[in-house]
Design a protein around this motif. Structure first.
Motif, short mmCIF file in Angstrom:
data_model
loop_
_atom_site.label_atom_id
_atom_site.label_comp_id
_atom_site.label_asym_id
_atom_site.label_seq_id
_atom_site.Cartn_x
_atom_site.Cartn_y
_atom_site.Cartn_z
N UNK A 261 63.46 -43.39 20.92
CA UNK A 261 64.57 -42.45 20.74
C UNK A 261 65.41 -42.37 22.01
N UNK A 262 66.73 -42.55 21.86
CA UNK A 262 67.64 -42.62 22.99
C UNK A 262 68.25 -41.26 23.34
N UNK A 263 68.19 -40.91 24.61
CA UNK A 263 69.10 -39.91 25.16
C UNK A 263 70.44 -40.58 25.42
N UNK B 264 65.99 -33.19 25.52
CA UNK B 264 66.00 -33.16 24.06
C UNK B 264 65.27 -34.36 23.49
N UNK B 265 65.60 -35.56 23.98
CA UNK B 265 64.95 -36.77 23.49
C UNK B 265 63.46 -36.74 23.76
N UNK B 266 63.09 -36.30 24.97
CA UNK B 266 61.66 -36.25 25.32
C UNK B 266 60.91 -35.26 24.45
N UNK B 267 61.52 -34.10 24.20
CA UNK B 267 60.81 -33.07 23.43
C UNK B 267 60.57 -33.52 22.00
N UNK B 268 61.52 -34.23 21.41
CA UNK B 268 61.32 -34.73 20.05
C UNK B 268 60.23 -35.80 20.03
N UNK C 50 69.49 -40.73 18.59
CA UNK C 50 69.45 -39.37 18.06
C UNK C 50 70.88 -38.89 17.84
N UNK C 51 71.05 -38.02 16.86
CA UNK C 51 72.36 -37.44 16.56
C UNK C 51 72.24 -35.93 16.66
#
Length: 405
Positions: free
Chosen positions: A133-135, A159-163, A68-69
């Motif tokens: 998706x990586x944190x 953030x990663x989990x919510x997406x 993720x960016x």
């Protein structure tokens, strides 16, 4: 040649003229991503597309390496080092511009639009295929304290989990937890309970020595939970700074010896490291990866991910990775997105000149590269044929490595 050297070298080739020797190194497309929207139906009708899915079950395909960016313009859960916006640090500034272009994000709303672009790409994937998706945790010092000045970027677990949780049909998520943190074991337990399928480490960029006893409590919990650690190995070019020695594959033995499932990212396909078994002489990092893969002690726990192996500074390992068919059940495909969207980092001309890729696939792959970097990376690896062999379908059907039993 590393990624930054390639960008500088590209201009020299143009100035020198187009000789036959230089052709194989010329960029196969422009330097920036055109960010085309939509996915042309003509690509799905192309003969090369049909080859991609022979003996592949899309519902078993999880892209095991997706970044993720975010820069913090839409959430307090993301951050980029401000130095990446300053011409006092030109390499960092240029790197950031390539990352943002590769995600096709609006520079005024990077957090929001980089995710919406990924959603659009995910929607074009075959049904059942998912992205992991990586944190990305902060750099921490030896006492486990956050060191922002030594961090390049940050993506929180939340953030990663919510997406990922918005689109469970398309996404899984991977937590990132520094093992020196005072709350590392509790954070690992929490991430696992909330669906994290693995842990992501970049040892040099995060300040993690995987061979340190400071990691032991974390390893014990990871082994107990059965959650894999995906750790960068070999030279790190995309995230500068830190101690490159921490990426030595042999330093992950401590985790393996404590029962942790370990995935060595990129198969240590760039750079050199000290051979800690044989007096510390400098050898190719990939040779140390190979030594671990040959160890019977680690069968069932040790894996390698082939993300980035088609990039210009990694691709030399492709013949051996493809030839080692006995390794294929322990090799995992990942894209290392957004890197496949950075146009100069892969070069079809070189692969064709080497005899590793048929010229008949070039126009198809360039169209994919311009429209869908995730599928481009997948397709490129699927279409490689070296000495009559290819990556086996099992390399791409990675779901079973991460699913909980």
């Amino acid at each position: 040649m590393n990624r930054r050297q390639f960008l500088l070298a590209g201009g020299a080739f143009f100035c020198a003229g187009l000789t036959q020797a230089a052709w194989k190194y010329l960029p196969d497309t422009g330097l920036t991503h055109p960010c085309h929207t939509g996915f042309p139906e003509s690509l799905r009708e192309h003969p090369s597309w049909q080859l991609l899915w022979q003996d592949i079950r899309p519902e078993q395909v999880w892209d095991a390496h997706v970044h993720l960016v975010g820069v913090g313009d839409g959430s307090k859960q993301t951050w980029f080092n401000p130095a990446m916006d300053e011409w006092l640090h030109p390499q960092l500034k240029i790197q950031k511009s390539f990352y943002i272009n590769a995600t096709c994000a609006d520079p005024a709303r990077i957090d929001e639009t980089s995710v919406s672009r990924m959603d659009a790409l995910a929607q074009s994937l075959p049904a059942g295929m998912k992205l992991m998706l990586f944190a990305f945790d902060w750099h921490h010092d030896g006492q486990g304290k956050v060191s922002k000045q030594d961090s390049i970027f940050y993506i929180s677990n939340h953030y990663a989990a919510s997406i990922a949780h918005r689109r469970p049909d398309r996404y899984e998520w991977v937590a990132s937890i520094h093992p020196y943190r005072e709350d590392a074991v509790d954070a690992l337990t929490h991430a696992h309970a909330h669906g994290a399928k693995a842990i992501k480490w970049l040892p040099s960029g995060m300040g993690i020595d995987p061979a340190s006893a400071k990691c032991d409590a974390f390893y014990a919990k990871a082994a107990n939970l059965g959650i894999p650690i995906i750790s960068h190995t070999g030279k790190e070019s995309a995230v500068p700074g830190g101690d490159q020695a921490f990426g030595n594959p042999l330093r992950m033995r401590r985790a393996l010896d404590r029962g942790v499932k370990v995935i060595l990212a990129h198969c240590a396909s760039d750079g050199t490291d000290k051979d800690l078994d044989r007096g510390g002489r400098e050898v190719r990092s990939f040779d140390l990866f190979s030594r671990l893969m040959e160890s019977a002690d680690y069968e069932g726990r040790l894996y390698g991910d082939i993300s980035a192996t088609t990039l210009i500074n990694h691709a030399w390992v492709l013949p051996e990775l493809i030839q080692r068919q006995d390794w294929h059940p322990r090799l995992l495909n990942g894209s290392d997105y957004p890197l496949p969207g950075i146009m100069p980092l892969t070069n079809l001309n070189t692969l064709i000149a080497n005899g590793w890729l048929s010229d008949t696939h070039k126009s198809f792959l360039i169209a994919l590269k311009n429209h869908h970097p995730l599928l481009y990376d997948f397709a490129l690896k699927r279409l490689l044929v070296i000495h009559g062999q290819s990556f086996s379908p099992v390399v791409f059907e990675t779901r079973h490595i991460f699913e909980r039993t």
